[in-house]
Design a protein around this motif. Sequence first.
Motif, PDB file in Angstrom:
ATOM      1  N   LYS A  99       0.836  -1.189   0.000  1.00 32.37           N
ATOM      2  CA  LYS A  99       0.000   0.000   0.000  1.00 32.37           C
ATOM      3  C   LYS A  99       0.876   1.245   0.000  1.00 32.37           C
ATOM      4  O   LYS A  99       1.999   1.224   0.528  1.00 32.37           O
ATOM      5  N   VAL A 100       0.347   2.337  -0.577  1.00 30.23           N
ATOM      6  CA  VAL A 100       1.117   3.582  -0.636  1.00 30.23           C
ATOM      7  C   VAL A 100       0.307   4.735  -0.053  1.00 30.23           C
ATOM      8  O   VAL A 100      -0.861   4.934  -0.414  1.00 30.23           O
ATOM      9  N   TYR A 101       0.940   5.474   0.850  1.00 34.19           N
ATOM     10  CA  TYR A 101       0.373   6.735   1.351  1.00 34.19           C
ATOM     11  C   TYR A 101       1.131   7.848   0.631  1.00 34.19           C
ATOM     12  O   TYR A 101       2.333   8.012   0.816  1.00 34.19           O
ATOM     13  N   ILE A 102       0.419   8.598  -0.226  1.00 33.39           N
ATOM     14  CA  ILE A 102       1.081   9.660  -1.004  1.00 33.39           C
ATOM     15  C   ILE A 102       1.108  10.959  -0.194  1.00 33.39           C
ATOM     16  O   ILE A 102       0.062  11.518   0.143  1.00 33.39           O
ATOM     17  N   SER A 103       2.322  11.410   0.115  1.00 37.74           N
ATOM     18  CA  SER A 103       2.496  12.712   0.786  1.00 37.74           C
ATOM     19  C   SER A 103       3.300  13.665  -0.097  1.00 37.74           C
ATOM     20  O   SER A 103       3.980  14.542   0.406  1.00 37.74           O
ATOM     21  N   LEU A 104       3.234  13.435  -1.388  1.00 38.59           N
ATOM     22  CA  LEU A 104       3.945  14.311  -2.340  1.00 38.59           C
ATOM     23  C   LEU A 104       3.038  15.460  -2.735  1.00 38.59           C
ATOM     24  O   LEU A 104       1.861  15.234  -3.036  1.00 38.59           O
ATOM     25  N   HIS A 105       3.574  16.668  -2.764  1.00 38.56           N
ATOM     26  CA  HIS A 105       2.793  17.826  -3.189  1.00 38.56           C
ATOM     27  C   HIS A 105       3.311  18.321  -4.540  1.00 38.56           C
ATOM     28  O   HIS A 105       4.502  18.229  -4.831  1.00 38.56           O
ATOM     29  N   GLY A 106       2.410  18.878  -5.337  1.00 36.58           N
ATOM     30  CA  GLY A 106       2.825  19.483  -6.602  1.00 36.58           C
ATOM     31  C   GLY A 106       3.140  18.453  -7.671  1.00 36.58           C
ATOM     32  O   GLY A 106       2.668  17.306  -7.640  1.00 36.58           O
ATOM     33  N   TYR A 107       3.974  18.880  -8.635  1.00 37.14           N
ATOM     34  CA  TYR A 107       4.345  18.026  -9.766  1.00 37.14           C
ATOM     35  C   TYR A 107       4.957  16.707  -9.303  1.00 37.14           C
ATOM     36  O   TYR A 107       5.724  16.672  -8.355  1.00 37.14           O
ATOM     37  N   GLY A 108       4.607  15.624  -9.989  1.00 36.92           N
ATOM     38  CA  GLY A 108       5.188  14.327  -9.656  1.00 36.92           C
ATOM     39  C   GLY A 108       4.508  13.646  -8.492  1.00 36.92           C
ATOM     40  O   GLY A 108       4.854  12.528  -8.128  1.00 36.92           O
TER      41      GLY A 108
END
Length: 310
Positions: free
Chosen positions: A57-66
């Motif tokens: 499982k993945v928790y996405i904490s990336l902001h903006g592009y990419g």
Amino acid sequence: MNKKIAVLLGGTSSEREISIKSGYAVLNSLLKSGLNAYPIDTRDYSIMKLKQEGFDKVYISLHGYGGEDGSIQGVLQYLNIPYTGSGIMSSSISIDKFRTKLLWKSRGLLTAPDIYISKKKNIASIYPLIVKKTLKLGFPVLIKPNNQGSSIGITLVSCLDQLKNAIKIAFSYDNNILIEKFIKGKEYTISILGEKVLPSIHISTKNNFYDYDAKYMSSSTQYSCPSGLNILQETELQKIAILAWNTLGCSGCGRIDVILDNENKFWLLEVNTIPGMTNRSLVPMSAQNMGISFDKLVLLILNMNDQNLL
């Protein structure tokens, strides 16, 4: 079996630092809840390896592009790994302010009049037309990159002399920019968690608007939750927010920013499909008002979106 969770953070966008803060807050919370979680900085790691390294499982904490633009979501979909937040299409539309606003307008939602300019055009040759259209909008205006978050690259312009430089700044962050009529009023943000709309937050800043400094640096920015809206206004704002959210096909957890003008009309500003999760972040503040602790919020977000694989 204890699932192996990757917290994606950092990345290469201009919001890298904020993403690292958010990601580690989430990571520490997951570890505290006894989960098998690991930080993955996508700047230094190929996410194609997630499957072979056994991540479930993945928790996405990336902001903006990419992170917020549908690209990482596409790779995870391909790898068949469930992830948090909105899907590919809604992510890629939501980061695009201009196209987001077109969809909102099509549903009769209020959003500030704007001019969309692409770097593909020779800006020097069309500058007189830009001036003419900007004067028609009327000062003050906000010049902003089309695909950036965290108020990065935004300038409030109150006279013609400031226009050219503000356009230059915005273009240094993105190939497409917006010149947007500045709506005077009170700023609110409203968070969405699954199908639930959380209490709104009133944001007051001594700056001219809620810019990067007001968001991340200034100690004078104040957040009120409850926001002080009366029941009718809060109900109206909740209806607007859920319509705006569903129009873009968003899912999971996110945040919508609005302005309440002097005539008591709500104007939509933008949507945030991967909201910050730092100690200054607004979704946790709103959840807290509902009695949802930070650790519980993180778990709710983690377990909400397995439908991203359907």
